[in-house]
Design a protein around this motif. Structure first.
Motif, PDB file in Angstrom:
ATOM      1  N   ARG A 164      43.892  47.661  45.821  1.00 26.80           N
ATOM      2  CA  ARG A 164      42.442  47.597  45.756  1.00 26.80           C
ATOM      3  C   ARG A 164      41.957  46.248  45.276  1.00 26.80           C
ATOM      4  O   ARG A 164      40.845  45.858  45.522  1.00 26.80           O
ATOM      5  CB  ARG A 164      41.883  48.688  44.821  1.00 26.80           C
ATOM      6  N   THR A 165      42.774  45.562  44.536  1.00 24.55           N
ATOM      7  CA  THR A 165      42.387  44.245  44.055  1.00 24.55           C
ATOM      8  C   THR A 165      42.794  43.212  45.098  1.00 24.55           C
ATOM      9  O   THR A 165      43.884  43.268  45.630  1.00 24.55           O
ATOM     10  CB  THR A 165      43.113  43.948  42.744  1.00 24.55           C
ATOM     11  N   VAL A 166      41.894  42.297  45.402  1.00 25.38           N
ATOM     12  CA  VAL A 166      42.237  41.331  46.440  1.00 25.38           C
ATOM     13  C   VAL A 166      42.196  39.931  45.871  1.00 25.38           C
ATOM     14  O   VAL A 166      41.404  39.635  44.981  1.00 25.38           O
ATOM     15  CB  VAL A 166      41.246  41.408  47.613  1.00 25.38           C
ATOM     16  N   PHE A 198      41.655  36.745  41.248  1.00 23.71           N
ATOM     17  CA  PHE A 198      41.643  38.032  41.934  1.00 23.71           C
ATOM     18  C   PHE A 198      40.313  38.712  41.629  1.00 23.71           C
ATOM     19  O   PHE A 198      39.639  38.350  40.678  1.00 23.71           O
ATOM     20  CB  PHE A 198      42.770  38.933  41.432  1.00 23.71           C
ATOM     21  N   ARG A 199      39.966  39.665  42.452  1.00 23.34           N
ATOM     22  CA  ARG A 199      38.800  40.483  42.114  1.00 23.34           C
ATOM     23  C   ARG A 199      39.212  41.934  42.032  1.00 23.34           C
ATOM     24  O   ARG A 199      39.932  42.426  42.883  1.00 23.34           O
ATOM     25  CB  ARG A 199      37.735  40.327  43.171  1.00 23.34           C
ATOM     26  N   ALA A 200      38.736  42.603  41.000  1.00 19.85           N
ATOM     27  CA  ALA A 200      39.089  44.017  40.853  1.00 19.85           C
ATOM     28  C   ALA A 200      37.853  44.790  40.432  1.00 19.85           C
ATOM     29  O   ALA A 200      36.924  44.243  39.829  1.00 19.85           O
ATOM     30  CB  ALA A 200      40.189  44.185  39.819  1.00 19.85           C
ATOM     31  N   GLY A 201      37.850  46.054  40.712  1.00 20.14           N
ATOM     32  CA  GLY A 201      36.722  46.917  40.373  1.00 20.14           C
ATOM     33  C   GLY A 201      36.098  47.452  41.639  1.00 20.14           C
ATOM     34  O   GLY A 201      35.687  46.678  42.499  1.00 20.14           O
ATOM     35  N   GLU A 224      36.063  39.199  38.146  1.00 24.31           N
ATOM     36  CA  GLU A 224      37.079  38.245  38.510  1.00 24.31           C
ATOM     37  C   GLU A 224      38.195  38.229  37.466  1.00 24.31           C
ATOM     38  O   GLU A 224      37.941  38.248  36.269  1.00 24.31           O
ATOM     39  CB  GLU A 224      36.457  36.855  38.634  1.00 24.31           C
ATOM     40  N   ILE A 225      39.421  38.204  37.954  1.00 28.35           N
ATOM     41  CA  ILE A 225      40.597  38.079  37.086  1.00 28.35           C
ATOM     42  C   ILE A 225      41.273  36.769  37.457  1.00 28.35           C
ATOM     43  O   ILE A 225      41.390  36.454  38.640  1.00 28.35           O
ATOM     44  CB  ILE A 225      41.593  39.229  37.321  1.00 28.35           C
ATOM     45  N   VAL A 226      41.699  36.008  36.457  1.00 24.19           N
ATOM     46  CA  VAL A 226      42.426  34.779  36.760  1.00 24.19           C
ATOM     47  C   VAL A 226      43.811  34.874  36.150  1.00 24.19           C
ATOM     48  O   VAL A 226      43.967  35.248  34.992  1.00 24.19           O
ATOM     49  CB  VAL A 226      41.674  33.545  36.217  1.00 24.19           C
ATOM     50  N   ILE A 242      45.637  47.445  40.709  1.00 23.97           N
ATOM     51  CA  ILE A 242      44.645  48.020  39.805  1.00 23.97           C
ATOM     52  C   ILE A 242      43.579  48.719  40.635  1.00 23.97           C
ATOM     53  O   ILE A 242      43.051  48.166  41.585  1.00 23.97           O
ATOM     54  CB  ILE A 242      44.008  46.921  38.939  1.00 23.97           C
ATOM     55  N   ASP A 243      43.295  49.966  40.268  1.00 27.06           N
ATOM     56  CA  ASP A 243      42.293  50.730  40.996  1.00 27.06           C
ATOM     57  C   ASP A 243      41.370  51.367  39.968  1.00 27.06           C
ATOM     58  O   ASP A 243      41.686  52.372  39.380  1.00 27.06           O
ATOM     59  CB  ASP A 243      42.991  51.790  41.850  1.00 27.06           C
ATOM     60  N   MET A 244      40.201  50.731  39.780  1.00 29.84           N
ATOM     61  CA  MET A 244      39.331  51.156  38.684  1.00 29.84           C
ATOM     62  C   MET A 244      37.918  50.788  39.091  1.00 29.84           C
ATOM     63  O   MET A 244      37.727  49.778  39.781  1.00 29.84           O
ATOM     64  CB  MET A 244      39.758  50.386  37.424  1.00 29.84           C
TER      65      MET A 244
END
Lengths: 553, 367
Positions: free
Chosen positions: A54-56, A236-239, A245-247, A270-272
């Protein structure tokens, strides 16, 4: 023959033994079943064994969106504007400002959100440029628009939905008649606080700089640690509901590629709906969520992050929190403070040894107290034993209850102290610690020696530099007390062995948690109990299996 | 590879594994048993001699194991002697390991009940210990070796401190005369000194787990050398401290020695407490080793998964620990284990080596 048979018969134990043997088998079976079912229950939400990505990666292709959200800009200003307005026009803080260029007569709309942009800058610079200075030309061509608009931050967005998201996130946006895309022209300037000294990890000596809540500031703080072309940051982007944004930051020439791949892999799973804090990431990608020990380190200190990166570890930064995660983590890291390295090696070593001792006390002191007082007063020196027993004479409770009363009280005090505003905190410490402790002794509920034990325990647990590691030990302390209250010294030893067994099984991203203690790596001992002089710190930790091992050229 | 998936241990870990498997009950009882059988203060010579003999035995075991890299004795015994005989040999070995494990845990329970937890029911001591060991064994040889690596230095440190502080009781006259009655008592003592090394059969499975089996000889002999020097020191210090007469009469002479003096200015005054702590940890290691060996053997013979066998062995071990009815029974069991060890030595490594020699050197057949 018969006598032999009789002898063998006489050795066959009674039914009680067999019943106990049955219990002996049932308990581990039950525990294992519980453990496995707990693992299965929560397992699907965890990054490590979750399904689907889910995170790309932020640079990668956008996620496949459903029909209506994949609507693109048409190039017809009125239709596009209508589409945008139908998406986000209901928000009272979104402003649309239409304009006509003085020279070409081209039509356009600037869209922005209140408070995210400096209003003055927007009206003065941007609008002036757009209305008066924008050169004539074929504005309908996307490339030309890109070349001619003099903004450093300029991004094109073809999908209306993504465009809307960016506008609401704080970008100033521009729609021009004839363009088949929306332009995002200014970076959001949301309110943020000043970079400050981290509260949770104060140092006497060392940089007074901590991370803030803004990701771009945090990455820039990391970059500003020094010149290097090897510090790489991948985002990365998650949520699923609100994207963040995640670095992932690492040293390209040092980090082990397998480790990096593993971490990226777990982050991708990560799936949240929303990642509120880096603690979410920590819990979603850790190896064993049933362990009381943390498997990622969190820190607010950039110097800590940089030195971890240089050891071959990987840092994970999340937008919106000053806490950065470091993986993998080993047990010894939790008892190290950056100050160990800033002071000269002798004081650094001494302080570190003291911390190891303190953590042992924080874990074991109440358990030892219980086992000595309740079970083996004969093992401590006679005079001391007599003194303690004399002071305990009026105490009506068994030692476990006695210890529990005081330990629970002090845990509540500590919890309360965190919530209270700063000016009241110390006052409550005095009231709680001194007065209640003294009164409890006077009232004969607890013995003075116990007050000393509990106080030493509490102070010891404060000396652990990582707050979350301190919580772990606080928690385990109660387990230790239970063991001690059932089986005395024997129980305490079993408890210690249990922790050893658990820690040796635990891994953080494949690195055994107790390295270099066990598996034994002598060369990494330079930075375990001792902090060797800088001259000896020639090599990076072996346990990280880094690409280059030498620290010096 | 960053994450290791193979279940191998290093040479150092192997040495520590062997040492921690064998160092246990003997530390407490060896001075008594050896004094009894020797009758003169020459027990220390018997210890050295016994250690040397065991070293030779272990050397043989390592050599035969090295011929089958990656295979334990449970696997190669079938290759050498056929399914049936190999199976019987392996089963004997497993029975032996289970008996030792039961013996260890019972000794531990007796000592704990005597010194630490008077009046506690014996199952309350054995069960938690058993469960904890189950948890450890569940993690496979790597976790076991790692726990040993933690326990080992602590044990050695405290042992040495205890011995150094016991020197105040030391009287060289207690060890004299050397060889006062010639060599025959020394040889008589061998039967009890070789006994403390029982369990060294684990060598034949350990070699299979080494990541570098070529270092096996060094690792095993190193582990044995540490063990031997510890036993040697124990004999010297205990006999020198409390003399051979009291060593014979006392049940746990080493603890009696540590109880007999006080160290002023030290928190514990008597060293018996820290000594008990490390001894308990050491017994835990002992027991876990044999537990692991038996599960490994059973799973390899019957080609079953390891984890169900671990659970199934728990009650079995418990019962085997409860079989001796008294302390006298327990010590008799200890002697029997020693004899079993001797028989097994003749049966397993010697027989296997002979068969191997015949098959490889003699008949030039493929194995």
């Amino acid at each position: 023959m018969i006598t032999l048979f009789g002898m063998i018969l006489s050795y066959i134990p009674g039914w009680a033994i067999f019943a106990q043997a049955g219990v002996a088998m049932l308990v581990p079976l039950l525990l294992a079943y519980l453990y496995k079912s707990l693992y299965k229950l929560v397992g699907s939400g965890r990054g490590q064994i979750g399904y689907g990505a889910r995170t790309v990666p932020a640079q990668g292709p956008p996620p496949l969106a459903p029909e209506e959200s994949s609507a693109r800009f048409t190039g017809d200003l009125q239709a596009d504007l209508q589409a945008v307005k139908s998406g986000i026009g209901n928000n009272s803080d979104v402003h649309f400002r239409a304009f006509t260029n003085a020279k070409t007569g081209a039509q356009g709309v600037v869209i922005h959100v209140d408070g995210m942009q400096s209003d003055r800058l927007l009206s003065m610079e941007v609008m002036q440029y757009l209305m008066h200075e924008m050169p004539p030309g074929p504005q309908s061509s996307v490339e030309m628009a890109g070349h001619r608009l003099p903004f450093s931050e300029l991004r094109e967005e073809e999908h209306i939905r993504d465009f809307n998201k960016s506008v609401l996130f704080g970008h100033a946006a521009l729609l021009i008649d004839g363009l088949r895309c929306g332009l995002l022209i200014e970076m959001p300037g949301a309110p943020s606080r000043q970079a400050d000294e981290p509260v949770s990890e104060a140092l006497l000596r060392g940089p007074r700089l901590g991370f803030t809540e803004v990701l771009s500031e945090n990455t820039s703080i990391l970059r500003r640690q020094g010149l290097s072309d090897q510090l790489e940051m991948v985002s990365f982007r998650a949520g699923t509901a609100i994207e963040r944004e995640i670095v992932v930051a690492y040293m390209k020439d040092i980090v082990n590629p397998d480790l990096l791949e593993e971490i990226k892999n777990r982050i991708c799973k990560i799936d949240m709906d929303f990642l509120a804090e880096s603690g979410y990431i920590e819990q979603l990608i850790e190896d064993n969520y049933l362990s009381p020990f943390q498997q990622l380190q969190n820190t607010e200190r950039p110097d800590r992050v940089i030195s971890a990166l240089l050891e071959g570890r990987v840092a994970i930064l999340l937008d919106g929190t000053p806490f950065v995660l470091i993986a993998p983590v080993t047990f010894s890291m939790l008892l190290q403070s950056p100050e160990d390295y800033y002071e000269r090696w002798l004081p650094g070593t001494l302080l570190r040894l003291m911390r190891f001792g303190a953590s042992f006390f924080a874990l074991m002191a109440p358990a030892l107290y219980i086992s000595f007082i309740s079970f083996h007063p004969g093992l401590i020196p006679t005079e001391l034993a007599i003194t303690i027993i004399k002071t305990r004479q009026g105490v009506p409770f068994p030692s476990l209850i006695e210890v529990l009363i005081l330990e629970v009280a002090i845990e509540i005090l500590r919890e309360a102290g965190i919530r209270l505003p700063k000016p009241i905190g110390p006052a409550m410490g005095i009231v709680g610690g001194l007065i209640i402790g003294d009164a409890a002794v006077q009232a004969g509920i607890v013995s003075p020696f116990l007050v000393i034990t509990v106080a030493v325990t509490a102070i010891s647990s404060f000396s652990i530099p990582m707050y979350s590691a301190g919580i772990t030990l606080r928690m385990l302390r109660f387990a230790g007390m239970l063991f001690a209250s059932v089986l005395g010294m024997y129980g305490t030893i079993l408890f210690f062995l249990l922790i050893c067994c658990h820690l040796t099984k635990l891994k953080s991203f494949g690195v055994p948690y107790l390295t270099p203690l066990s598996p034994f790596r002598l060369s990494d001992w330079k930075d375990l109990f001792l902090r060797a002089p800088m001259a000896l710190m020639k090599r990076r930790p072996k346990m990280m299996k880094t690409k280059q091992s030498k620290r010096r050229s | 590879m960053f994450i290791r998936t193979d279940d191998k241990i290093t040479a150092t870990q192997t040495a520590i594994f062997l040492n921690n498997t064998l160092l246990g009950a003997g530390v407490l009882t060896l001075p008594r048993s050896v004094s009894k059988s020797v009758g003169t203060p020459d027990g220390w010579i018997s210890t050295l001699l016994g250690g040397a003999i065991v070293m030779l035995v272990v050397l043989l075991m390592v050599k035969i194991s090295q011929q089958f890299p990656g295979k334990t004795v449970f696997q190669y015994s079938r290759l050498l002697t056929g399914r049936f005989i190999g199976g019987i040999l392996s089963m004997l070995l497993i029975l032996y390991f289970i008996t030792i494990a039961g013996f260890e845990i019972r000794t531990l329970a007796e000592v704990t009940l005597f010194f630490l937890l008077e009046g506690t029911p014996i199952w309350a001591v054995i069960l938690p210990f058993l469960w904890l060991s189950t948890y450890l064994v569940y993690g496979g040889i790597n976790s076991i070796a790692r726990v040993y690596t933690i326990v080992f230095p602590i044990s050695i440190m405290i042992l040495l401190i205890s011995f150094v502080l016991s020197l105040r009781m030391f009287d060289i006259d207690n060890l004299r005369p050397v060889l006062g009655k010639g060599w025959s008592p020394v040889f008589a003592g061998l039967k009890s000194t070789v006994l403390v090394f029982t369990g060294c059969e684990v060598t034949m499975t350990l070699v299979a787990f080494m990541d570098d089996p070529k270092k096996a000889v060094k690792a095993m002999l190193g582990g044995l050398a540490i063990l031997m020097s510890i036993y040697f020191l124990t004999i010297i210090i205990v006999i020198g401290g409390i003399s051979i007469d009291s060593a014979i009469t006392s049940t746990w002479p080493t603890i009696d020695l540590l109880r007999s003096f006080e160290v002023p200015g030290f928190f514990f005054e008597r060293l018996e407490f820290p000594f008990m702590v490390i001894w308990l940890m050491q017994m835990f290691c002992n027991f876990s080793s044999f537990f692991f060996q038996s599960t490994l053997g059973l799973s390899q013979i019957f080609k079953l998964k390891v984890h169900p066998i671990i659970y199934a062995l728990v009650p079995l071990l418990f019962i085997s620990a409860m079989l001796p009815k008294s302390l006298g029974d327990l010590f008799a069991l200890g002697d029997t284990i020693g004899k079993m060890g001797l028989v097994l030595f003749l049966l397993v490594p010697v027989l296997l080596s002979v068969v191997w020699l015949i098959r490889v050197k003699g008949l030039k057949q493929h194995v």
